[in-house]
Write a protein that holds these residues in place. Structure first.
Motif, PDB file in Angstrom:
ATOM      1  N   PHE A   1       0.869  -1.146   0.056  1.00  0.00           N
ATOM      2  CA  PHE A   1      -0.093   0.028   0.011  1.00  0.00           C
ATOM      3  C   PHE A   1       0.823   1.308  -0.048  1.00  0.00           C
ATOM      4  O   PHE A   1       0.560   2.137  -0.788  1.00  0.00           O
ATOM      5  N   SER A   2       1.975   1.239   0.720  1.00  0.00           N
ATOM      6  CA  SER A   2       2.954   2.297   0.630  1.00  0.00           C
ATOM      7  C   SER A   2       3.420   2.525  -0.813  1.00  0.00           C
ATOM      8  O   SER A   2       3.372   3.645  -1.011  1.00  0.00           O
ATOM      9  N   ARG A   3       3.668   1.368  -1.365  1.00  0.00           N
ATOM     10  CA  ARG A   3       4.248   1.633  -2.835  1.00  0.00           C
ATOM     11  C   ARG A   3       3.072   2.321  -3.733  1.00  0.00           C
ATOM     12  O   ARG A   3       3.538   3.149  -4.708  1.00  0.00           O
ATOM     13  N   ILE A   4       2.095   1.815  -3.473  1.00  0.00           N
ATOM     14  CA  ILE A   4       0.851   2.387  -4.295  1.00  0.00           C
ATOM     15  C   ILE A   4       0.949   3.782  -4.161  1.00  0.00           C
ATOM     16  O   ILE A   4       0.479   4.618  -5.076  1.00  0.00           O
ATOM     17  N   LYS A   5       0.928   4.243  -2.951  1.00  0.00           N
ATOM     18  CA  LYS A   5       0.461   5.811  -2.558  1.00  0.00           C
ATOM     19  C   LYS A   5       1.413   6.467  -3.372  1.00  0.00           C
ATOM     20  O   LYS A   5       1.041   7.736  -3.843  1.00  0.00           O
ATOM     21  N   LYS A   6       2.723   6.034  -3.159  1.00  0.00           N
ATOM     22  CA  LYS A   6       4.003   6.822  -3.869  1.00  0.00           C
ATOM     23  C   LYS A   6       3.564   6.689  -5.584  1.00  0.00           C
ATOM     24  O   LYS A   6       3.900   7.905  -5.890  1.00  0.00           O
ATOM     25  N   GLY A   7       3.230   5.787  -5.624  1.00  0.00           N
ATOM     26  CA  GLY A   7       2.977   5.504  -7.349  1.00  0.00           C
ATOM     27  C   GLY A   7       2.088   6.220  -7.576  1.00  0.00           C
ATOM     28  O   GLY A   7       2.102   6.831  -9.094  1.00  0.00           O
ATOM     29  N   VAL A   8       0.847   6.632  -7.018  1.00  0.00           N
ATOM     30  CA  VAL A   8      -0.165   7.413  -7.234  1.00  0.00           C
ATOM     31  C   VAL A   8       0.223   8.823  -7.414  1.00  0.00           C
ATOM     32  O   VAL A   8      -0.208   9.478  -8.619  1.00  0.00           O
ATOM     33  N   VAL A   9       1.116   9.296  -6.796  1.00  0.00           N
ATOM     34  CA  VAL A   9       1.635  10.713  -6.685  1.00  0.00           C
ATOM     35  C   VAL A   9       2.613  10.790  -7.863  1.00  0.00           C
ATOM     36  O   VAL A   9       2.616  11.709  -8.734  1.00  0.00           O
ATOM     37  N   THR A  10       3.404   9.873  -8.272  1.00  0.00           N
ATOM     38  CA  THR A  10       4.296   9.402  -9.263  1.00  0.00           C
ATOM     39  C   THR A  10       3.648   9.724 -10.687  1.00  0.00           C
ATOM     40  O   THR A  10       4.026  10.378 -11.490  1.00  0.00           O
TER      41      THR A  10
END
Length: 217
Positions: free
Chosen positions: A157-166
């Motif tokens: 989930f942490s990686r998804i949150k970062k990916g959403v912004v990226t």
């Protein structure tokens, strides 16, 4: 591990929010600023301290930002009432800055958020993800993640949150393919929005939305 010289550590302490206030309870007490470097003290009274850095904030802001997800929360409620779904957990996190991107902020300067609802249906665990679209003229599809192994979800989930912004407020499709497998995460479109509607989505359309979501669980 032994240290050559003595030192002290401290932590910032904030009273924990009580979501179920009880008038008979004493007022919240400020925690002690004495902590150990890793393990509790020999008497068991001194809590351990996190001395790491760069860790994402996992604070649940569900109550604070509930108004941003009114329609989504109504849809989730219909999953429980009409489609035999069980809500295991739910939480709302703030999106953090990635590089120089400002996509994690809305026009007011407040942080944009993402909501996760863990749903069980027919013995299968699914994660429904919804991105906060406050101030945007577009909807972003609801994401359903079908997950067999839930042990790594916090990191994923942490990686998804970062990916959403990226991805400038888009789902990091390729990274999610690598994490979950092809077709193990599905985008589900929203009902058509109505300009000037308080929720952006007509109430009568939410049931159809719930029906489409339940078909993917």
């Amino acid at each position: 591990m032994r240290f050559k010289s003595r030192f002290s550590t401290s932590k910032a302490t904030i009273p924990k929010r009580n979501h179920r206030p009880n008038n008979n309870q004493d007022a919240s007490k400020k925690a002690s600023d004495k902590v150990s470097t890793n393990e509790p003290g020999s008497d068991g009274d001194i809590p351990s301290a996190d001395i790491g850095g760069g860790i994402q904030d996992h604070t649940d802001h569900s109550e604070e930002y509930a108004s941003r997800f009114t329609a989504f929360n109504m849809m989730v409620q219909m999953l429980e009432e009409k489609y035999a779904c069980t809500i295991i957990d739910s939480y709302t996190h703030e999106l953090e800055q990635v590089g120089r991107s400002k996509c994690h902020l809305i026009d007011s300067g407040a942080k944009r958020t993402i909501r996760c609802v863990v749903v069980e249906r027919n013995g299968h665990v699914n994660y429904l993800l919804e991105i906060d679209v406050t101030g945007l003229s577009k909807w972003i599809s609801t994401k359903c993640v079908r997950q067999k192994d839930t042990h790594n979800w916090k990191e994923q989930f942490s990686r998804i949150k970062k990916g959403v912004v990226t991805k400038s407020l888009g789902w990091p499709t390729q990274e999610m393919d690598a994490m979950f497998g092809f077709k193990k995460h599905i985008g589900i479109s929203h009902p058509k929005s109505v300009e000037g509607h308080p929720m952006g989505i007509p109430t009568e359309s939410i049931l159809d939305w719930a029906a489409r979501v339940s078909g993917k669980l």
